[in-house]
Scaffold this active site. Sequence first.
Site: not given
Ligand code: PMT
Length: 401
Positions: A208, A277, A287, A326, A340, A344
Amino acid sequence: MTLNGKHVFLGVTGGIAAYKCVELLRLFKKAGADVVVAMTRAATRFVGPATFEVLSENPVLLDLWEGSGSGVAHIEVASKSDLAVIAPATANFIGKLAHGIADDALTTTMLAMTCPVLICPSMNTDMYQNIRVQKNLDLLEESGIHILDPDSGVLACKTAGAGRLPEPWFIFDRACALFYKKDLKGKTILVSAGPTVEAIDPVRFLSNHSSGKMGYAIAGAAEKRGARVILVSGPVSLDAPVGVERVSVESCDQMYDAMLGSLGQADIIIKVAAVGDFKPVSVQAHKIKKNGEQDQGHMTLELTQNKDILKAIGLKKRTNQYLVGFAAETRDLETYAKGKMEKKHLDMIAANIVGKSGSGFKADTNKVKLFTRDGLVTDLPLMSKEKVAHAILDAVVQAIS
Ligand code: PMT
């Protein structure tokens, strides 16, 4: 960091590394500080005062009796200073300051200095390791002065060892750290940042747009506020913030292991990483060829769900650990973020609007709304990721104290 309105005193003593302080002065000026330079007579043999005078836009303090003739310019400079940095600091200067000797403009000014002081010793290795120099450094440290250890390497005297003046950016970073309150001293913060990368075959992957900027800003800000910081990072092109312990990972599984492996040491966990995810069900050994089994211009990639690292931490964490997640959302920010936080088991969530210019992935600025379990909402304005980082840490400090 912006130093607008700050007064920095830069003392330069007679070492070959004095030339590096021209760049150090430039960094302070670029950050907005008003800088007054003082030089010893020996320092002027290495770099002319005119260079510092032009770049600082202030007269260089060389002699107590020059200028106004009142002989109190050094007191005015000292009382106005918010920070004093001495680089390079010779053994002679260190000895004089440690014993309260004031026999020139620089040492006299330093005795009147009440602001934080950073001293950067630089000299031949044998001189630096001399027991008298070390004792003098100990004395200064005991009196509350900060000492920056010299680097090791080849020195001007052609010997190798400890004694090199660190690079200007590093001195600048450590000097700026002195401006921060140490409200996270004694805490260990575990931060995740950047993207995860899931291999499809030896040349392709799923990932991503996360640049790591937001997570790195939090890690750097926490270190400056006194925390021990463990930063688990996906692949990014950023240098680790000074003083931060970085653990580099690629996939979600690796990030899971690194985060869960360090969880026991953490008081605060902040999960900024953009974790994929899904990952391919299997990684191809070779490849994937365009004209192979996948014909007619189509191919199907079978994916399986990755582990949810944050959820696993939420379930395992001790009651005295504070967990921040986040949520990167393009719509219904509040609803999804609160969902979330609940699912979580988080203590706080930073709801991050993404897909808008200036906020989210890759940007230098961010727009974040903080929610806590007890209903507190902080709607932060669009601001630099460094400022967002400090605002999140402010909220965490408030919540745990
Ligand atoms: O890195 P930058 O370019 O500065 O950008 C910053 C950012 C946009 C990445 C950051 O500010 C941000 O929003 N991070 C969360 C990204 C994310 O994956 O969001 P989510 O809504 O999909 O996930 C929710 C939370 O679960 C997050 O804390 C994530 O780390 C966590 N997660 C998600 C999926 C997974 N399989 N395991 C996780 O731990």
